[in-house]
Write a protein that holds these residues in place. Structure first.
Motif, mmCIF file in Angstrom:
data_model
loop_
_atom_site.group_PDB
_atom_site.id
_atom_site.type_symbol
_atom_site.label_atom_id
_atom_site.label_comp_id
_atom_site.label_asym_id
_atom_site.label_seq_id
_atom_site.Cartn_x
_atom_site.Cartn_y
_atom_site.Cartn_z
ATOM 1 N N ARG A 1 -4.161 -1.651 14.971
ATOM 2 C CA ARG A 1 -3.950 -1.506 13.524
ATOM 3 C C ARG A 1 -3.257 -0.187 13.205
ATOM 4 O O ARG A 1 -2.374 -0.135 12.343
ATOM 5 C CB ARG A 1 -5.293 -1.578 12.796
ATOM 6 N N GLN A 2 -3.649 0.887 13.860
ATOM 7 C CA GLN A 2 -3.002 2.176 13.600
ATOM 8 C C GLN A 2 -1.549 2.142 14.044
ATOM 9 O O GLN A 2 -0.673 2.714 13.393
ATOM 10 C CB GLN A 2 -3.760 3.293 14.312
ATOM 11 N N TYR B 1 0.522 0.054 11.490
ATOM 12 C CA TYR B 1 0.434 0.442 10.081
ATOM 13 C C TYR B 1 1.757 1.059 9.664
ATOM 14 O O TYR B 1 2.251 2.001 10.285
ATOM 15 C CB TYR B 1 -0.724 1.436 9.901
ATOM 16 N N SER C 1 -4.581 1.023 4.488
ATOM 17 C CA SER C 1 -4.959 0.473 5.791
ATOM 18 C C SER C 1 -5.864 -0.743 5.618
ATOM 19 O O SER C 1 -6.408 -0.998 4.549
ATOM 20 C CB SER C 1 -5.669 1.535 6.624
ATOM 21 N N TYR C 2 -6.002 -1.461 6.681
ATOM 22 C CA TYR C 2 -6.749 -2.705 6.660
ATOM 23 C C TYR C 2 -8.179 -2.505 6.159
ATOM 24 O O TYR C 2 -8.696 -3.343 5.428
ATOM 25 C CB TYR C 2 -6.752 -3.312 8.065
#
Length: 116
Positions: free
Chosen positions: A98-99, A102, A108-109
């Motif tokens: 995710r990072q 992004y 962010s999520y």
């Protein structure tokens, strides 16, 4: 040392050894009577003997049950630790993904969840 002295010395030592062995060979009268009162192989067991054997078997079963329960608990703890470690590794991998993906434009999520 002459042969007579050697003979006398060996006889004296034999007498001493036999006197010591006499105490080990012969048993007390009470012990001898108890030995003769013991049951033969074909006679039935007394109630006390049966109870004593049953107590020994129950104790052995209890010890075996405790041992296997301890082994099972140790294995369950091991499996739980392995699952926790695997879960932590997969969570870290997802967080890194995710990072990495992004783009910085959207929150962010974690902050973009839809709560119902």
């Amino acid at each position: 040392m002459t042969w007579r002295q050697a003979l006398l010395l060996s006889c004296f030592s034999a007498v001493v050894l036999l006197s010591n062995a006499k105490q080990k060979i012969f048993m007390q009268e009470s012990d001898a009577s108890n030995f003769l009162k013991r049951r033969s192989k074909r006679s039935p067991k007394s109630r006390d003997e049966v109870n004593a054997e049953n107590r020994q078997k129950l104790r052995a079963d209890e010890l075996q049950r405790e041992y296997y329960e301890e082994q099972r608990n140790e294995f369950e703890n091991f499996v739980e630790e392995q699952n926790d470690e695997q879960e932590e590794r997969s969570r870290e991998a997802v967080e890194q993904w995710r990072q990495w993906h992004y783009d910085g434009l959207h929150p962010s999520y974690l902050y973009n969840r839809h709560h119902i």
